[in-house]
Structure formats: structure tokens, C-alpha cells
Design a protein around this motif. Structure first.
Motif, PDB file in Angstrom:
ATOM      1  N   LEU A  55     -21.333  -1.672   1.847  1.00  0.00           N
ATOM      2  CA  LEU A  55     -22.318  -0.666   1.557  1.00  0.00           C
ATOM      3  C   LEU A  55     -22.863   0.246   2.452  1.00  0.00           C
ATOM      4  CD1 LEU A  55     -24.881   0.044  -0.491  1.00  0.00           C
ATOM      5  CD2 LEU A  55     -26.130  -1.629   0.518  1.00  0.00           C
ATOM      6  N   GLU A  56     -22.959  -0.287   3.795  1.00  0.00           N
ATOM      7  CA  GLU A  56     -23.148   0.740   4.833  1.00  0.00           C
ATOM      8  C   GLU A  56     -22.061   1.819   4.962  1.00  0.00           C
ATOM      9  OE1 GLU A  56     -23.187  -2.020   8.104  1.00  0.00           O
ATOM     10  OE2 GLU A  56     -25.356  -2.293   7.918  1.00  0.00           O
ATOM     11  N   MET A  57     -20.860   1.403   4.835  1.00  0.00           N
ATOM     12  CA  MET A  57     -19.883   2.531   4.808  1.00  0.00           C
ATOM     13  C   MET A  57     -19.763   3.404   3.711  1.00  0.00           C
ATOM     14  SD  MET A  57     -17.313   3.662   6.602  1.00  0.00           S
ATOM     15  CE  MET A  57     -17.190   2.927   7.978  1.00  0.00           C
ATOM     16  N   GLU A  58     -20.234   3.024   2.516  1.00  0.00           N
ATOM     17  CA  GLU A  58     -20.388   3.824   1.331  1.00  0.00           C
ATOM     18  C   GLU A  58     -21.600   4.867   1.487  1.00  0.00           C
ATOM     19  OE1 GLU A  58     -21.052   1.940  -2.292  1.00  0.00           O
ATOM     20  OE2 GLU A  58     -19.245   0.551  -2.292  1.00  0.00           O
ATOM     21  N   ALA A  91     -14.598  -3.724  -5.587  1.00  0.00           N
ATOM     22  CA  ALA A  91     -13.462  -4.734  -5.837  1.00  0.00           C
ATOM     23  C   ALA A  91     -12.086  -3.935  -5.462  1.00  0.00           C
ATOM     24  CB  ALA A  91     -13.410  -5.165  -7.299  1.00  0.00           C
ATOM     25  N   PRO A  92     -11.467  -4.672  -4.399  1.00  0.00           N
ATOM     26  CA  PRO A  92     -10.296  -3.988  -3.975  1.00  0.00           C
ATOM     27  C   PRO A  92      -9.130  -3.876  -5.123  1.00  0.00           C
ATOM     28  CG  PRO A  92     -10.906  -5.650  -2.741  1.00  0.00           C
ATOM     29  CD  PRO A  92     -11.660  -5.739  -3.848  1.00  0.00           C
ATOM     30  N   VAL A  93      -8.450  -3.032  -5.232  1.00  0.00           N
ATOM     31  CA  VAL A  93      -7.528  -2.618  -6.427  1.00  0.00           C
ATOM     32  C   VAL A  93      -6.196  -3.638  -5.877  1.00  0.00           C
ATOM     33  CG1 VAL A  93      -5.836  -1.128  -7.126  1.00  0.00           C
ATOM     34  CG2 VAL A  93      -8.122  -0.416  -6.764  1.00  0.00           C
ATOM     35  N   THR A 110     -10.188   6.502  -1.125  1.00  0.00           N
ATOM     36  CA  THR A 110     -10.166   6.155  -2.654  1.00  0.00           C
ATOM     37  C   THR A 110      -9.124   5.148  -2.918  1.00  0.00           C
ATOM     38  OG1 THR A 110      -8.460   7.924  -3.102  1.00  0.00           O
ATOM     39  CG2 THR A 110     -10.762   8.606  -3.256  1.00  0.00           C
ATOM     40  N   ARG A 111      -8.439   4.695  -1.964  1.00  0.00           N
ATOM     41  CA  ARG A 111      -7.502   3.436  -2.310  1.00  0.00           C
ATOM     42  C   ARG A 111      -8.167   2.234  -3.133  1.00  0.00           C
ATOM     43  NH1 ARG A 111      -4.404   2.479   2.899  1.00  0.00           N
ATOM     44  NH2 ARG A 111      -3.279   4.226   2.308  1.00  0.00           N
ATOM     45  N   PHE A 154       0.793  -1.150  -0.044  1.00  0.00           N
ATOM     46  CA  PHE A 154      -0.167   0.010   0.071  1.00  0.00           C
ATOM     47  C   PHE A 154       0.765   1.363  -0.076  1.00  0.00           C
ATOM     48  CE2 PHE A 154      -2.408  -3.290   2.179  1.00  0.00           C
ATOM     49  CZ  PHE A 154      -3.589  -3.204   1.585  1.00  0.00           C
ATOM     50  N   ALA A 155       0.581   2.245  -0.742  1.00  0.00           N
ATOM     51  CA  ALA A 155       1.158   3.410  -0.895  1.00  0.00           C
ATOM     52  C   ALA A 155       0.614   4.406   0.383  1.00  0.00           C
ATOM     53  CB  ALA A 155       0.996   4.309  -2.048  1.00  0.00           C
ATOM     54  N   ASP A 156       1.753   4.872   1.194  1.00  0.00           N
ATOM     55  CA  ASP A 156       1.332   5.576   2.258  1.00  0.00           C
ATOM     56  C   ASP A 156       0.300   4.771   3.192  1.00  0.00           C
ATOM     57  OD1 ASP A 156       1.453   7.680   3.994  1.00  0.00           O
ATOM     58  OD2 ASP A 156       0.379   9.193   2.806  1.00  0.00           O
TER      59      ASP A 156
END
Length: 99
Positions: free
Chosen positions: A53-56, A30-32, A24-25, A15-17
Motif C-alpha cells: 500500500l505504501e508503494m502504491e 495479487a501477483p500474476v 505493471t508486472r 519474468f519477461a525482461d
């Protein structure tokens, strides 16, 4: 052996930083990149789609309802437990108006 959940998703090679909270990571549902938040394979959490979905919904609703949000404590208190890590309280101030 102790699984420290607070260490998940903080590998600087993956993971960057990794110490920065970045919504936006990951792209969509679908995870990058691979991560362990909901496990993998046949151990994948059945509740993961609902939690995502709840977090979105939450992250879209807060800015839509308040003008701005200010963190009041830069060092919020954490639970004194090595297995279940989390903030005991997060004090914020909401200001009216659109961002």
C-alpha cells in the motif's frame, strides 16, 4: 549458504525482461506470477500488505505532485554489502507542471 536478495524476481524463465523495473508486472495486490519478495506460505511477511500500500501511494503521489522527474545519475552508487543490496542515493530532478 548466502541468500542474495538482489537476485529475487530476476529469473528470465519466470519474468519477461527481468532486468527492467516494471510496475505493471503484477496486477493489483495479487501477483500474476510467483515471486519471493515477501516469502511464501506460513513465512509470508505480515507487513507485506502495508508495504504494498505504501508503494502504491508513493507511485501515485509522485506523478500527481510533480510534472516530471529526471534521473541525474545513470549509475547510482550501491551499498558495498552482499547481503543488503541497495542504492545509497538516487539523485533526481523534479520539474513543475503536470505531466
Amino acid at each position: 549458504m548466502v541468500a542474495l536478495l538482489a537476485c529475487a524476481n530476476r529469473d528470465p524463465q519466470a519474468f519477461a525482461d527481468p532486468d527492467t523495473f516494471d510496475i505493471t508486472r503484477f496486477g493489483g495486490h495479487a501477483p500474476v506470477t510467483k515471486h519471493l519478495a515477501f516469502s511464501l506460505g506460513h513465512h509470508y511477511c505480515l507487513g507485506a500488505p502495508l508495504a504494498t500500500l505504501e508503494m502504491e501511494v508513493l507511485l501515485e503521489a509522485i506523478p500527481a505532485r510533480v510534472g516530471s522527474m529526471e534521473l541525474l545519475d545513470n549509475n547510482p552508487p550501491y551499498r558495498p554489502n552482499v547481503l543488503i543490496r541497495g542504492i545509497t542515493e538516487l539523485q533526481v530532478r523534479f520539474r513543475e507542471g503536470r505531466p
